[in-house]
Enzyme design. Sequence first.
Site, PDB file in Angstrom:
ATOM      1  N   ARG A 149       8.153  33.043  -4.061  1.00  0.00           N
ATOM      2  CA  ARG A 149       9.030  32.216  -3.240  1.00  0.00           C
ATOM      3  C   ARG A 149       9.320  32.919  -1.913  1.00  0.00           C
ATOM      4  NH1 ARG A 149      13.475  30.992  -8.004  1.00  0.00           N
ATOM      5  NH2 ARG A 149      12.055  29.965  -9.467  1.00  0.00           N
TER       6      ARG A 149
ATOM      7  N   ASP B 286       1.326  32.078  -4.526  1.00  0.00           N
ATOM      8  CA  ASP B 286       1.277  31.708  -5.938  1.00  0.00           C
ATOM      9  C   ASP B 286       0.083  32.397  -6.576  1.00  0.00           C
ATOM     10  OD1 ASP B 286       1.226  30.577  -8.434  1.00  0.00           O
ATOM     11  OD2 ASP B 286       0.910  28.505  -7.748  1.00  0.00           O
TER      12      ASP B 286
ATOM     13  N   TYR C  74       0.871  42.053 -22.519  1.00  0.00           N
ATOM     14  CA  TYR C  74       0.719  43.441 -22.088  1.00  0.00           C
ATOM     15  C   TYR C  74      -0.672  43.972 -22.440  1.00  0.00           C
ATOM     16  CZ  TYR C  74       5.857  43.636 -21.635  1.00  0.00           C
ATOM     17  OH  TYR C  74       7.157  43.426 -21.280  1.00  0.00           O
TER      18      TYR C  74
ATOM     19  N   ILE D 115      15.379  47.168 -18.544  1.00  0.00           N
ATOM     20  CA  ILE D 115      15.501  47.699 -17.192  1.00  0.00           C
ATOM     21  C   ILE D 115      16.885  47.383 -16.635  1.00  0.00           C
ATOM     22  CG2 ILE D 115      14.587  47.621 -14.842  1.00  0.00           C
ATOM     23  CD1 ILE D 115      11.888  46.866 -16.001  1.00  0.00           C
TER      24      ILE D 115
ATOM     25  N   SER E 278      16.527  38.314 -10.887  1.00  0.00           N
ATOM     26  CA  SER E 278      15.819  38.668 -12.108  1.00  0.00           C
ATOM     27  C   SER E 278      16.422  37.986 -13.328  1.00  0.00           C
ATOM     28  CB  SER E 278      15.836  40.189 -12.316  1.00  0.00           C
ATOM     29  OG  SER E 278      15.218  40.509 -13.546  1.00  0.00           O
TER      30      SER E 278
END
Length: 273
Positions: free
Chosen positions: A45, A63, A172, A196, A203
Amino acid sequence: MANSHQPFVALIVGVTGMAGLSLAEALKSPNALGGPWKVYGSASRPIPTWFPSSLLDKYIAFDATDAGNTADTLTPISSEVTHVFWVAIQVRESEQVTVTVNATMLSNVLDVLKSGPGGNGTGSRLSHVTVQTGTQHYMGPIHNPTESGQGLEPHEPPFREDLPRLPYPNFYYALEDLLESYAPSLTYSVYRSSIIIGASSRSVYNALLTSAVYALICRYEGLPFRYPGSRYTWEHFCDMSDARVLAKQHIWAAVTPSAKNQAFNCTNGDMFT
């Protein structure tokens, strides 16, 4: 470890998240290993108003799921970028779809940067990619236990980097396999963090600030502060990874020859329930 030749050029994919913001800060620090760095930051964005744009030489919105849009946007810098710091993530309705989407994004970006402006590899400087993953590598689909089937259990801690993979779909694993497929033309490093903690208003996974806001709402409304997490996290010990520590580790692995082509756990080390 100053870079005495052409300066390193970083592309941080997912720069508006917690790990991305800390990476931008660390790369632009006067003491950054391999510095001074030129830093491109990208996300899907336009740059949010809160993001300190002075940390970046340029912000790029594109994107990564769209190969054409990725090529159009990144080809102009494909002769510059030497290091990709991948801290992007998209979570979809099932792990298998998540695998496909995230592997597609990374593949689209690497294909453009490895091809260079001529589309044939000429002029590409890309040499190393660091990818942010996490302890789901060892724990399986804890966010959607229905995907784990019957009788399959996660690894028990302590989690070691050389533990075998679990028999579940996991994006992953797909990202690591994709990185290995580029060897030896690229080196890579993988960072497996825990929860995190860091600064980002964008986030989805900002657990510390989300919990703090929830506590403030409960106090304001006079409601009990009920634990908002899952049964698994209630019954097990947890640890966290400071985004600033992660950023320094990403950079260390990116410029240290002995750290190449490895995965590293990276947490603060303190445990809590």
